[in-house]
Scaffold this active site. Structure first.
Site, mmCIF file in Angstrom:
data_model
loop_
_atom_site.group_PDB
_atom_site.id
_atom_site.type_symbol
_atom_site.label_atom_id
_atom_site.label_comp_id
_atom_site.label_asym_id
_atom_site.label_seq_id
_atom_site.Cartn_x
_atom_site.Cartn_y
_atom_site.Cartn_z
ATOM 1 N N ASP A 268 0.877 -1.156 0.000
ATOM 2 C CA ASP A 268 0.000 0.000 0.000
ATOM 3 C C ASP A 268 0.924 1.217 0.000
ATOM 4 O OD1 ASP A 268 -2.083 1.762 0.004
ATOM 5 O OD2 ASP A 268 -3.218 0.757 1.584
HETATM 6 C C1 BGC Z 1 -4.957 3.312 -0.132
HETATM 7 C C2 BGC Z 1 -5.044 2.307 -1.269
HETATM 8 C C3 BGC Z 1 -4.862 3.026 -2.577
HETATM 9 C C4 BGC Z 1 -3.543 3.757 -2.549
HETATM 10 C C5 BGC Z 1 -3.246 4.509 -3.817
HETATM 11 C C6 BGC Z 1 -3.698 4.149 -0.210
HETATM 12 O O1 BGC Z 1 -3.736 5.177 0.722
HETATM 13 O O2 BGC Z 1 -5.026 2.639 1.101
HETATM 14 O O3 BGC Z 1 -6.257 1.630 -1.237
HETATM 15 O O4 BGC Z 1 -4.972 2.126 -3.629
HETATM 16 O O5 BGC Z 1 -3.533 4.693 -1.484
HETATM 17 O O6 BGC Z 1 -4.061 5.615 -3.935
#
Ligand code: BGC
Length: 741
Positions: A268
């Site tokens: 993530d």
């Molecule tokens: C989120 C993800 C997301 C990623 C990219 C993160 O903060 O938890 O679900 O895909 O950001 O935007």
């Protein structure tokens, strides 16, 4: 026709490599589409330097990671996810890039998809969204999300598929399969135990082995082993002491060894915290929010990622074996050949009639009719709306609010959006009047607007005055995508309805008994007013065509057939996660213990005999379904045998409708605590008035098993079981006892 730039680039490069230079060289194997992907991967690897292999493993911008430019191997473009293709974000910072060609279709939120209980809808979703991704030249879509709905306070529940591992497992698979058929990778997220937003970056989740295997892992497992997801995203939180993005047990053991995952684990964004752990414990690609140690972003800064130059140095120093870098590079190349370098993938399209039709159909089937009571003893139910209403009053901020904005990373920029007010006006024209009734302030991620009491009173009083004159009042309320509502990065601060809606409901119903409440939310809300509102509709976040779907259902053009993918507890402490101390929710700031264990959602309500306001699997129709007595093919079942259970279901009302026939299994006696019953099969059937169909379920011994901590395996104990068949987890119509020998 669209020109796919990446494909064109690859082709030219390949041509140059084939025909340029001194002699007529043969096409390198890795460029040859007719070779198997595995052969191409090995060939490409054999031509790469160590530096090139390492460079595959970390971002080059907010949403892309590099390929191997020297060999003409293109980069990967990643995009959120999961309800549509996100608008373009700047290369190096989080601002919107403000392009003019990135407006797309917003599809219903995943809670709404789960509420269709219809895998065909999930397939339509995956197919449509992948076509939009192709048009936007995205290789990996960051979704779907399958974290289990543990508490109604979780700000991100709207991005997930509810509280039941079986329902989520069935629904996630077609989404992934249909998407990947088009050469766009799914990225199932957030693996695992990311069940709240509070302290999500560091909270250490402690859960029993049984709950892990029975509740929190099955949907991920289905996404990998059945859906064949090419990528998976590690969660932010820790699991048993180690961050999920570099957790040996979760990644190397369970995901790669047990489930035979051959794809890419991506962190993530900013979820990586240690070079050696990440490298050795199974992470392939590090994506980031900010670069460690940097105060501002720059192209150069990406080399400072954990899997950047520190990783390269550790390999050179012999602290990380080269086999590790080869395995990671092979997985990333495999992903590139499957997606960005897949020359057979089709061209994409956005905002087509077909995509809008899919979004509308998913919305139609996902809307849940929670309650539909007659207003007086003599009248019929309030919905569908009577055709002769002349004065229809629509009230509520959510009737017009842009609910695709906000929410965090799932935010979307839409080309077209039909609001509930638009949808109702399209059917009833100027018979529809509107009063805002309450305000939630402007859409925003930070602190919410402070609304003065004067403004709140004025809006409410205007609506109440207009309600006195109306034939029917439709309040479109609920939550929204602001911070601390249904939004990433924070949990809800209260279970009840916000923005003065409780007072609004009470005052509206005091002047007009014909009150319909449409709740737009991804979460359950507290409903102390439930008895005062005759008709309640759960309308989720339905995206571009949401207002159409809502008007379809309210008008009766569509007969509702959605069923709740999670329970609505009466009060917060009726929910298993909240029945204990703070260590259970939200934790002590460092760690958290899931004290309700396997008794999540209806498993808790059922077993502890705490009724929910609206139960898992509940959803009414404008017709009625009569169930016959279920018949089993035998009274006994052996360990390797199966049991066929058949039940007749008849539409005994006046309109065509769809019913979700649900089968739960309960173990009468067991050496360990088991939920009263658990969903094991379901089927959605369409029936015309008077029509009857037989639904047959095949129960296998796997449906009777629990995860035995001591044996580290699934077990079924012999003895008596029951199959409960019905229209919801509490509306059980017929029970079949049987014995496992
Ligand atoms: C989120 C993800 C997301 C990623 C990219 C993160 O903060 O938890 O679900 O895909 O950001 O935007």
């Amino acid at each position: 026709m669209q020109i796919n730039v990446t494909m064109k680039k690859n082709f030219l490069l390949a041509m140059m490599m084939c025909f340029g230079g001194t002699a007529m060289a043969q096409t390198p194997i890795y460029l040859d589409d007719n070779q198997s992907i595995e052969v191409r991967v090995q060939d490409a690897l054999s031509r790469m330097t160590l530096e090139e292999k390492v460079r595959l493993s970390y971002a080059q911008s907010k949403f892309s990671s590099p390929g191997v430019p020297r060999l003409g191997i293109p980069e990967l473009y990643w995009s959120d996810g999961p309800h549509g293709v996100r608008m373009e974000i700047n290369w190096n910072d989080w601002n919107h890039a403000n392009w003019t060609n990135d407006s797309i279709t917003a599809f219903p939120a995943l809670t709404a998809l789960a509420a269709t209980w219809n895998p065909v809808m999930s397939a339509a979703y995956g197919k449509s969204i992948s076509e939009e991704a192709l048009y936007r030249e995205k290789d990996v879509m960051l979704g779907p999300g399958v974290n289990i709905y543990r508490t109604p306070l979780n700000g991100r529940n709207f991005e997930y598929m509810g509280e039941d591992p079986y329902l989520a497992s069935v629904m996630v698979v077609p989404y992934i399969q249909e998407m990947q058929k088009n050469g766009v990778a799914a990225c199932v997220k957030h693996y695992a135990l990311n069940n709240q937003e509070t302290w999500r970056n560091h909270i250490d989740v402690q859960v029993s082995e049984r709950a892990l295997y029975e509740i929190y892992l099955p949907a991920f497992k289905a996404a990998i082993t059945k859906g064949g997801s090419w990528t998976i995203m590690g969660a932010y939180n820790k699991i048993a002491g180690t961050h999920a993005c570099h957790n040996d047990r979760m990644l190397n053991q369970i995901l790669k060894k047990d489930w035979k995952f051959d794809g890419v684990v991506v962190s993530d964004w900013g979820g990586t915290h240690d070079t050696k752990e990440a490298a050795l414990n199974g992470l392939e690609v590090e994506m980031g929010s900010y670069t460690n140690g940097l105060t501002s972003e720059s192209d150069f800064g990406y080399d400072d990622y954990y899997l950047g130059k520190a990783y390269l140095k550790m390999i050179k120093d012999g602290q990380i074996p080269e086999s590790v870098v080869n395995d990671k590079a092979a997985r990333i190349l495999r992903l590139i050949f499957r997606t960005s370098m897949n020359r057979k993938k089709p061209f994409g399209s956005i905002c087509t009639e077909a995509h809008y039709a899919a979004a509308e159909a998913i919305g139609n089937e996902g809307i849940v009719l929670l309650k539909n009571a007659p207003v007086t003893k003599k009248s019929s139910a309030l919905l569908p709306l009577k055709k002769d209403y002349q004065n229809i009053l629509v009230v509520g901020d959510n009737a017009v609010r842009k609910l695709n904005e906000g929410g965090g990373s799932s935010e979307l920029k839409v080309k077209d959006m039909v609001s509930p007010l638009d949808g109702l006006r399209a059917i009833y024209g100027n018979r529809v009047k509107y009063a805002q009734g309450y305000t939630a302030g402007k859409p925003m991620y930070g602190n919410a607007d402070v609304i003065s009491k004067e403004v709140e009173d004025k809006l409410r009083e205007e609506a109440v005055a207009m309600a006195k004159e109306a034939d029917v009042v439709i309040l479109v309320g609920g939550l929204n995508k602001n911070h601390f509502q249904d939004c990433e990065g924070g949990d809800r601060q209260q279970y009840g309805l916000p923005f003065g809606q409780v007072q609004l409901i009470e005052e509206l119903q005091a002047v007009n008994k014909n009150l319909v409440l449409v709740l737009l939310s991804g979460n359950a809300v507290e409903m102390p007013w439930v008895d005062k509102v005759p008709a309640i509709v759960q309308g989720w976040y339905l995206g571009s065509m949401g207002g159409k779907s809502i008007a379809n259902v309210l008008s009766g053009k569509v007969n509702p057939s959605g069923k709740l993918p999670f329970s609505f507890p009466v009060k917060l402490t009726d929910c298993g996660a909240h029945a204990f101390d703070e260590l259970s929710y939200p934790g002590d700031g460092i760690k958290q213990v899931y004290k309700e264990d396997i008794l999540v959602g209806y498993r808790w309500h059922d077993t502890k005999k705490i009724p929910a306001a609206f139960a898992f699997g509940h959803g009414l129709s404008y017709t009625q379904f009569e169930y016959g007595k279920a018949i089993a093919s035998a009274k006994k079942m052996t360990e390797d045998g199966t049991l066929e259970i058949a039940v007749k279901v008849k539409n005994v009302g006046d309109v065509a409708g769809k019913e979700v026939v649900q089968l739960y299994i309960g173990d009468d006696k067991c050496s360990v605590v088991r939920p009263l019953k658990e969903l094991k099969h379901f089927e959605k059937i369409a029936l015309n008035p008077g029509e009857e169909k037989t639904v047959t379920f095949t129960v296998t011994v796997d449906d009777l098993k629990f995860y035995d901590d001591s044996k580290k395996d699934w077990m079924a104990e012999t003895g008596k079981f029951k199959a409960y068949i019905g229209s919801s987890s509490t509306d059980i119509r017929t029970i079949v006892p049987f014995v496992l020998e």
